[in-house]
Design a protein around this motif. Sequence first.
Motif, PDB file in Angstrom:
ATOM      1  N   ALA A   1       0.834  -1.199   0.000  1.00 47.72           N
ATOM      2  CA  ALA A   1       0.000   0.000   0.000  1.00 47.72           C
ATOM      3  C   ALA A   1       0.873   1.255   0.000  1.00 47.72           C
ATOM      4  N   TRP A   2       1.982   1.198   0.745  1.00 48.32           N
ATOM      5  CA  TRP A   2       2.911   2.332   0.757  1.00 48.32           C
ATOM      6  C   TRP A   2       3.515   2.560  -0.637  1.00 48.32           C
ATOM      7  N   LYS A   3       3.910   1.474  -1.295  1.00 43.23           N
ATOM      8  CA  LYS A   3       4.473   1.601  -2.635  1.00 43.23           C
ATOM      9  C   LYS A   3       3.441   2.159  -3.613  1.00 43.23           C
ATOM     10  N   GLU A   4       2.193   1.725  -3.446  1.00 46.25           N
ATOM     11  CA  GLU A   4       1.133   2.247  -4.307  1.00 46.25           C
ATOM     12  C   GLU A   4       0.920   3.739  -4.058  1.00 46.25           C
ATOM     13  N   ALA A   5       1.024   4.154  -2.802  1.00 46.52           N
ATOM     14  CA  ALA A   5       0.898   5.580  -2.469  1.00 46.52           C
ATOM     15  C   ALA A   5       2.040   6.376  -3.079  1.00 46.52           C
ATOM     16  N   VAL A   6       3.244   5.810  -3.049  1.00 47.43           N
ATOM     17  CA  VAL A   6       4.381   6.460  -3.711  1.00 47.43           C
ATOM     18  C   VAL A   6       4.082   6.638  -5.198  1.00 47.43           C
ATOM     19  N   SER A   7       3.537   5.578  -5.813  1.00 50.66           N
ATOM     20  CA  SER A   7       3.200   5.647  -7.238  1.00 50.66           C
ATOM     21  C   SER A   7       2.143   6.708  -7.507  1.00 50.66           C
ATOM     22  N   GLN A   8       1.170   6.814  -6.597  1.00 55.23           N
ATOM     23  CA  GLN A   8       0.136   7.836  -6.763  1.00 55.23           C
ATOM     24  C   GLN A   8       0.737   9.233  -6.690  1.00 55.23           C
ATOM     25  N   GLY A   9       1.685   9.424  -5.779  1.00 52.46           N
ATOM     26  CA  GLY A   9       2.364  10.716  -5.703  1.00 52.46           C
ATOM     27  C   GLY A   9       3.138  11.022  -6.965  1.00 52.46           C
ATOM     28  N   VAL A  10       3.804  10.007  -7.501  1.00 53.29           N
ATOM     29  CA  VAL A  10       4.529  10.182  -8.755  1.00 53.29           C
ATOM     30  C   VAL A  10       3.549  10.494  -9.882  1.00 53.29           C
ATOM     31  N   GLN A  11       2.396   9.810  -9.868  1.00 50.49           N
ATOM     32  CA  GLN A  11       1.385  10.056 -10.892  1.00 50.49           C
ATOM     33  C   GLN A  11       0.907  11.499 -10.848  1.00 50.49           C
ATOM     34  N   VAL A  12       0.707  12.017  -9.643  1.00 48.65           N
ATOM     35  CA  VAL A  12       0.284  13.417  -9.495  1.00 48.65           C
ATOM     36  C   VAL A  12       1.337  14.351 -10.079  1.00 48.65           C
ATOM     37  N   LYS A  13       2.598  14.046  -9.799  1.00 49.44           N
ATOM     38  CA  LYS A  13       3.684  14.866 -10.330  1.00 49.44           C
ATOM     39  C   LYS A  13       3.693  14.858 -11.864  1.00 49.44           C
ATOM     40  N   VAL A  14       3.574  13.667 -12.429  1.00 50.28           N
ATOM     41  CA  VAL A  14       3.629  13.540 -13.889  1.00 50.28           C
ATOM     42  C   VAL A  14       2.428  14.225 -14.527  1.00 50.28           C
ATOM     43  N   ASN A  15       1.256  14.012 -13.938  1.00 50.77           N
ATOM     44  CA  ASN A  15       0.045  14.639 -14.495  1.00 50.77           C
ATOM     45  C   ASN A  15       0.083  16.157 -14.391  1.00 50.77           C
ATOM     46  N   GLY A  16       0.869  16.657 -13.445  1.00 50.64           N
ATOM     47  CA  GLY A  16       0.941  18.096 -13.246  1.00 50.64           C
ATOM     48  C   GLY A  16       1.875  18.818 -14.199  1.00 50.64           C
ATOM     49  N   VAL A  17       2.609  18.064 -15.003  1.00 51.90           N
ATOM     50  CA  VAL A  17       3.535  18.697 -15.962  1.00 51.90           C
ATOM     51  C   VAL A  17       2.721  19.354 -17.070  1.00 51.90           C
TER      52      VAL A  17
END
Length: 795
Positions: free
Chosen positions: A299-315
Amino acid sequence: MDKSSDNPEEDRVSLQSSGKMQANGMVKEALGVLQTFRLSIRRPAEKSPRSPKRKDSKVTPRAESESPSSLPPASPSLSAGSPAASPLKTRGGFFQKMDEDLADMTQHKRKPLARSKTDPNMSKLTDSLLKKGSSIRRSLRFPSKKESDKAARQEHPAAEALPEMREEKETEMEEMEELEELYTLPEIPHTPLSVMQINKLIEMEVLEEAHLNLLAMRLEFQKEQEQTGDDFPMEMAKKEKDLALLYTDLRKKICTIVCDSNSFPARNKALLVHVARIIQEEEKRAEEPGGLPDSWMEAWKEAVSQGVQVKVNGVHLERKEQNLSWLAVHLGLLGKTIVEDLENVKRELRWSYPPSFKVFSTYVKSYHRIVGQHLRKLEPQVTELKDLYALLDWILNKYKSEKIMGSFSLQPDMAEESAEMQLQEGFLKQLLEKYCCKVKEDMSAVLDRVIELEHETVWKDKTEPQREDNLLLSPFHMDIWTAVQGKVDHSRKLDPDLVKKVIVSCLEELKSFPRKFETQFKCHCSALQPQPLWTDYCVTYINSFQALQEHMAGYQDSCPHEVEGFKREVKGLVVRLMEVLEEQFKEDVKPFLRRMMTRKWLTNDDDFKQLDGRIQRLSRHCDSMRPPHEKEFASRLHYHVVKEYVGQLMKNNYSCKNQKHEKAAAKINEQWNKLSNLFDDMKSNHEWLHHVGHDLSTIIGQSNKADIKSHLQPLVEHYPDFSKRHLVAVLYFRGLHRGREHHLILQKLTALRKEVGRTSTDRGRVLFGDMQVTANTDCLSNPPASCLGFLRTHS
């Protein structure tokens, strides 16, 4: 110091844990503890964009002597709201701003303490939180309570000590240390808080306290489960459901914190320590009943991925209509975002986790996967070759280069990680195939544009073609070669295996170009024929396509089949253009050649002068033609002129009388020298044709008929296909139509042909064999031998 706070209500709440008023020294002692703790908690909170709603994590260890009766009972006040200012609802928990407290202490005198309207149970909870604050400070390496008490007893005002405290805190924060793998779990409460209270703690991000109470509630559930055995009463089911809901809320809160941690690192730095310990503890208790079934680490790794997804989507991503370089700009910003985020993970986030979490590696792998998915979604929007190249170049080269994953700022951590992006299976192959298709489409557009430009700049205005080193040449061959070579060079930068496919794509499209060009050329310029400009255009395109073919020959080794196919098409076009020029020249000189060997020709040079002028013009065109075509072209027309000039002797149009054969022979010899010189200047390969004019003029010019026999041998040796009927025609032009000498000359020719036929080695040179001979209607022109004997007897 006999000064008190400006807010007595809050002082009373914080000092009333024992149910009675505290002495002045005790107030200082409590304030010293609070000041240190507030400063340690406030600093990351003030940096966060969400700091107004920030609730710092507090862990409240229970004293061994504390009895279960001292714990606050389940109360709806946490959810329904208390009329007093609850310490758990104020900013930063029950603490006020450090600056305000210190200012109040130095500006106001102590006021009588009055009883707070807060629930007595809440005062006990506050006392518990104070004790937990001390525990948190020790676990985070903050100054100890003893050190804080010592600082509080100093005589100078607390406000003067504030800058020094801040400097010490900043120095401490700069000294980053990796979180230890082993930890000691604080004492679990004997009796947990109520479900509402635990839920409130989770909402307020007091994670350690919430987790400890969850563990206490879970232990109660396990104990009750052991006692009930197989029976599972309704109350147990309800408690299990409460545990599941609370754990779910706790996990959601943790995932939210982790997801935001790379966006607000300062805000979540302290919280992440509790997050890591909670995950470690839950992983240890994964097999125990009462928890969540799936992995907390996952679940922690998935949360990390979600944070990365937010970063990428924000470009930032512009629309194609707004910016032609929309994709290149987006990929540049995406690469910058990746590097900055991983630098932040390496610099700050990693210190909030123990080594087993492999924080940097987890973020790198998440970026590999999320970026690959992001590019897969972008692919349908990529419809132009330049954008497709930018995408492939970013995937294959830039992503793993020193600009992004190989950045010096990410070393040495990145040295142990793979720099390859994680792409969906078959996606890269799909992109490469799409690239080859786009190369072919783009090549087709380039070739269409070449034809359009030729029409706009040359054909439309009947512009004279350009010259390069005295050769007529259109620049389009360089334009096409540059386009092909550019595509090949780009493909080589992407993938060496892609080069051959790109060359094949270009050559396949080029194969149809010669015929397309020819069709448009004739459509727009055929009306110019037979003007000199038309000839110049034909020579120009013969040269230009020959140059283009030579450029493409450089790909012979890698794509021999495709190069040969293109070469055949170019050769076909060149042959057709040269045939057009030949036919035009033949038609141009035809009337002048037809009047050779006639009465007018013998007395007038006008026709030959016209012929000479046409050949000289042809010579200038040949000078403008690239090798090897100029020699080939000159040789073919040389043959045609010789054949037609000599062929006039075979038509029996004229017969020289009254010794005019000598004048005719001289004229033939003179004109032949001029023709031979002209075609020599044009670099004709048919030097063997030079003899025929001289050999024939020698025969024609003989004043003594008997001497003709002795001059036949050179003609037969040079031209083995010279036959009896050709000799009859020559003798007729000379004025020798019949007679004994006529017969003897023919007999000599027959003998020479038999002799030369046995020794001749070059049978490929055919001149007279292609000439038509007009039949002589004179019945006595070639009598048989018996007739000649009869005539001699009766003469």
